[in-house]
Design a protein around this motif. Structure first.
Motif, PDB file in Angstrom:
ATOM      1  N   ASN A 208       0.813  -1.220   0.000  1.00  0.00           N
ATOM      2  CA  ASN A 208       0.000   0.000   0.000  1.00  0.00           C
ATOM      3  C   ASN A 208       0.846   1.270   0.000  1.00  0.00           C
ATOM      4  N   ASN A 209       2.153   1.121  -0.086  1.00  0.00           N
ATOM      5  CA  ASN A 209       3.032   2.270  -0.267  1.00  0.00           C
ATOM      6  C   ASN A 209       3.574   2.352  -1.692  1.00  0.00           C
ATOM      7  N   VAL A 210       2.855   1.718  -2.610  1.00  0.00           N
ATOM      8  CA  VAL A 210       3.127   1.816  -4.045  1.00  0.00           C
ATOM      9  C   VAL A 210       1.857   2.295  -4.735  1.00  0.00           C
ATOM     10  N   LEU A 211       1.998   3.250  -5.636  1.00  0.00           N
ATOM     11  CA  LEU A 211       0.871   3.657  -6.474  1.00  0.00           C
ATOM     12  C   LEU A 211       0.987   2.949  -7.825  1.00  0.00           C
ATOM     13  N   PHE A 212      -0.161   2.461  -8.305  1.00  0.00           N
ATOM     14  CA  PHE A 212      -0.227   1.736  -9.572  1.00  0.00           C
ATOM     15  C   PHE A 212      -1.060   2.527 -10.576  1.00  0.00           C
ATOM     16  N   ASP A 213      -0.749   2.366 -11.845  1.00  0.00           N
ATOM     17  CA  ASP A 213      -1.551   2.979 -12.892  1.00  0.00           C
ATOM     18  C   ASP A 213      -2.967   2.405 -12.825  1.00  0.00           C
ATOM     19  N   ALA A 214      -3.956   3.288 -12.850  1.00  0.00           N
ATOM     20  CA  ALA A 214      -5.344   2.859 -12.672  1.00  0.00           C
ATOM     21  C   ALA A 214      -5.835   1.973 -13.801  1.00  0.00           C
ATOM     22  N   GLU A 215      -5.234   2.064 -14.964  1.00  0.00           N
ATOM     23  CA  GLU A 215      -5.677   1.260 -16.104  1.00  0.00           C
ATOM     24  C   GLU A 215      -4.862  -0.016 -16.291  1.00  0.00           C
ATOM     25  N   THR A 216      -3.547   0.080 -16.131  1.00  0.00           N
ATOM     26  CA  THR A 216      -2.689  -1.069 -16.428  1.00  0.00           C
ATOM     27  C   THR A 216      -2.238  -1.847 -15.200  1.00  0.00           C
ATOM     28  N   ASN A 217      -2.378  -1.248 -14.015  1.00  0.00           N
ATOM     29  CA  ASN A 217      -1.882  -1.828 -12.765  1.00  0.00           C
ATOM     30  C   ASN A 217      -0.364  -1.978 -12.750  1.00  0.00           C
ATOM     31  N   LYS A 218       0.322  -1.250 -13.614  1.00  0.00           N
ATOM     32  CA  LYS A 218       1.780  -1.207 -13.553  1.00  0.00           C
ATOM     33  C   LYS A 218       2.197  -0.224 -12.456  1.00  0.00           C
ATOM     34  N   ALA A 219       3.268  -0.549 -11.751  1.00  0.00           N
ATOM     35  CA  ALA A 219       3.726   0.302 -10.658  1.00  0.00           C
ATOM     36  C   ALA A 219       4.202   1.648 -11.180  1.00  0.00           C
ATOM     37  N   LEU A 220       3.758   2.712 -10.520  1.00  0.00           N
ATOM     38  CA  LEU A 220       4.169   4.065 -10.906  1.00  0.00           C
ATOM     39  C   LEU A 220       5.264   4.596 -10.000  1.00  0.00           C
ATOM     40  N   CYS A 221       4.977   4.664  -8.708  1.00  0.00           N
ATOM     41  CA  CYS A 221       5.957   5.263  -7.798  1.00  0.00           C
ATOM     42  C   CYS A 221       5.746   4.761  -6.382  1.00  0.00           C
ATOM     43  N   VAL A 222       6.755   5.005  -5.575  1.00  0.00           N
ATOM     44  CA  VAL A 222       6.723   4.668  -4.150  1.00  0.00           C
ATOM     45  C   VAL A 222       6.276   5.901  -3.383  1.00  0.00           C
ATOM     46  N   ILE A 223       5.392   5.699  -2.390  1.00  0.00           N
ATOM     47  CA  ILE A 223       4.891   6.816  -1.593  1.00  0.00           C
ATOM     48  C   ILE A 223       5.229   6.593  -0.113  1.00  0.00           C
ATOM     49  N   ASP A 224       4.727   7.472   0.739  1.00  0.00           N
ATOM     50  CA  ASP A 224       4.965   7.427   2.187  1.00  0.00           C
ATOM     51  C   ASP A 224       6.467   7.421   2.473  1.00  0.00           C
ATOM     52  N   LEU A 225       7.080   8.552   2.214  1.00  0.00           N
ATOM     53  CA  LEU A 225       8.539   8.671   2.295  1.00  0.00           C
ATOM     54  C   LEU A 225       9.042   9.147   3.655  1.00  0.00           C
ATOM     55  N   ASP A 226       8.182   9.159   4.660  1.00  0.00           N
ATOM     56  CA  ASP A 226       8.578   9.687   5.964  1.00  0.00           C
ATOM     57  C   ASP A 226       9.700   8.898   6.615  1.00  0.00           C
ATOM     58  N   THR A 227       9.779   7.602   6.346  1.00  0.00           N
ATOM     59  CA  THR A 227      10.811   6.778   6.972  1.00  0.00           C
ATOM     60  C   THR A 227      12.014   6.550   6.053  1.00  0.00           C
ATOM     61  N   VAL A 228      12.115   7.314   4.974  1.00  0.00           N
ATOM     62  CA  VAL A 228      13.300   7.211   4.116  1.00  0.00           C
ATOM     63  C   VAL A 228      14.511   7.722   4.884  1.00  0.00           C
ATOM     64  N   MET A 229      15.516   6.878   4.996  1.00  0.00           N
ATOM     65  CA  MET A 229      16.732   7.234   5.736  1.00  0.00           C
ATOM     66  C   MET A 229      17.822   6.219   5.411  1.00  0.00           C
ATOM     67  N   PRO A 230      19.011   6.392   5.948  1.00  0.00           N
ATOM     68  CA  PRO A 230      20.078   5.416   5.678  1.00  0.00           C
ATOM     69  C   PRO A 230      19.737   4.058   6.285  1.00  0.00           C
ATOM     70  N   GLY A 231      20.078   2.997   5.573  1.00  0.00           N
ATOM     71  CA  GLY A 231      19.799   1.655   6.075  1.00  0.00           C
ATOM     72  C   GLY A 231      20.363   0.592   5.159  1.00  0.00           C
ATOM     73  N   LEU A 232      19.863  -0.627   5.295  1.00  0.00           N
ATOM     74  CA  LEU A 232      20.326  -1.761   4.501  1.00  0.00           C
ATOM     75  C   LEU A 232      19.250  -2.165   3.501  1.00  0.00           C
ATOM     76  N   SER A 233      19.653  -2.376   2.261  1.00  0.00           N
ATOM     77  CA  SER A 233      18.697  -2.762   1.222  1.00  0.00           C
ATOM     78  C   SER A 233      18.003  -4.074   1.566  1.00  0.00           C
ATOM     79  N   VAL A 234      18.717  -4.989   2.205  1.00  0.00           N
ATOM     80  CA  VAL A 234      18.130  -6.301   2.504  1.00  0.00           C
ATOM     81  C   VAL A 234      16.997  -6.188   3.518  1.00  0.00           C
TER      82      VAL A 234
END
Length: 351
Positions: A208-234
């Motif tokens: 639910n932190n991804v927005l999808f195109d309303a017609e194709t359901n392809k991923a558009l962008c990532v939302i809810d960026l409040d917790t974006v910070m340094p960390g580990l990709s894994v």
């Protein structure tokens, strides 16, 4: 109409402002202006985020970097500046921000394999696009958020204090966590040895932190960026698996319904590596299954610690809900351990 709107550079006068979305942390409203422009107004929860200006600085830096990497304007959130040029407005001590609404998009609360794959594409792309961003420029807005040894120490304190007086009833769950103490150090030890790089991480990689195109359901962008910070990709990878590859609700009482879905795991690995495989190191890829197990164990121990403390952190709607949440996480950890070799093989075969 909220008076704070007059402090933002909106295209047209606001004509409506209504509650919007299903988020639990920040108050969110949809704003419609004369001429049709639509925006998302958010009140930043400063009880959760104690440094709102550092948080907004993180979002400014990350979205500016992402904007250079996308062709579709819907591929990144766009902040609307305040009239004074800042990215936020403070009114009576409250912090507010406005985003442009991402038009013709939808948000899903649950996913089948194809949507889960698309969410992986989105979070992998997010990781890949920020691979050349210096993560140390970002503020750690929630210190030690995914420092599992720190979380383990907090769990040990909760057991020792036993504020709710329930430890004698849940010894099996307590022992489950305590027996995995050595494992909790795996990723932080590798990071300390410079074998896992510091990355820009999202830290809440649910579908639910991804927005999808309303017609194709392809991923558009990532939302809810409040917790974006340094960390580990894994850890970002792992948190998505923890939540998305489970067959049951997080607080399911009937553990016979709780399983780790290896098919969903495989779909996510495929989508994730399709967009960020080239930017991850060999060690990061090897540690993807560890990230999944680590985030699941960490979340479970946090739920159990809160149950021991008397449900003081996570919101509960019924008695024993945090214990049920902990048990579902531990069930998933057990099944991951049973499928450990397969989890690694899937990563190797996909890569």
């Amino acid at each position: 109409m909220h008076s704070v709107l007059s402090s933002f550079a909106l295209l047209g006068a606001p004509i409506s402002c209504e509650p919007f979305g299903s988020g639990h942390i920040n108050g969110t409203q949809l704003v419609v202006c004369e001429g049709g422009a639509r925006y998302v107004l958010q009140h930043i929860n400063t009880h959760v985020f104690r440094e709102p200006e550092a948080l907004m600085r993180n979002i400014e830096l990350v979205t500016a970097h992402l904007r250079k990497k996308v062709s579709d304007p819907r591929g990144v959130l766009n902040l609307v500046p305040a009239l004074d040029g800042k990215s936020f407005v403070v009114e009576n001590g409250a912090y507010w921000r406005v985003y442009e609404l991402v038009e013709n998009s939808v948000c899903h609360q649950s996913a089948d394999a194809s949507l889960f794959y698309e969410s992986a594409v989105a979070f992998g792309r997010f990781q890949n696009q920020l691979a050349d961003f210096p993560a140390e420029q970002l503020t750690e807005t929630i210190p030690h958020f995914h420092d599992t040894p720190v979380r383990f120490a907090a769990f040990q304190r909760a057991v020792a204090e036993d504020a709710a007086g329930v430890s004698h009833l849940i010894q099996r769950e307590i022992d489950f966590v305590l027996s995995r103490e050595a494992f909790t150090h795996t990723l932080t030890d590798l990071q300390g040895a410079d074998e896992l790089p510091l990355r820009v991480t999202h830290n809440d990689t649910k579908i639910n932190n991804v927005l999808f195109d309303a017609e194709t359901n392809k991923a558009l962008c990532v939302i809810d960026l409040d917790t974006v910070m340094p960390g580990l990709s894994v850890n970002d990878f792992g948190d998505a698996i923890r939540f998305g590859a489970s067959t049951a609700a997080e607080d399911e009482r009937d553990l016979s319904r709780v399983h780790f879905d290896l098919g969903l795991y495989k779909a996510y690995v495929k989508g994730y590596l399709s967009t960020c495989g080239e930017s991850l190191t060999k060690m990061e890829k090897v540690m993807l299954p560890v990230g999944a197990k680590m985030m699941t164990l960490e979340c479970g121990m946090r739920f159990l610690a809160d149950h021991l403390a008397g449900d003081v952190y996570f919101h509960v709607s019924r008695k024993g809900q945090n214990l049920d949440r902990a048990r579902t996480q531990f069930r998933l950890v057990e099944e991951m351990e049973q499928h450990w070799a397969q989890m690694h093989e899937i990563v190797e075969e996909t890569d």
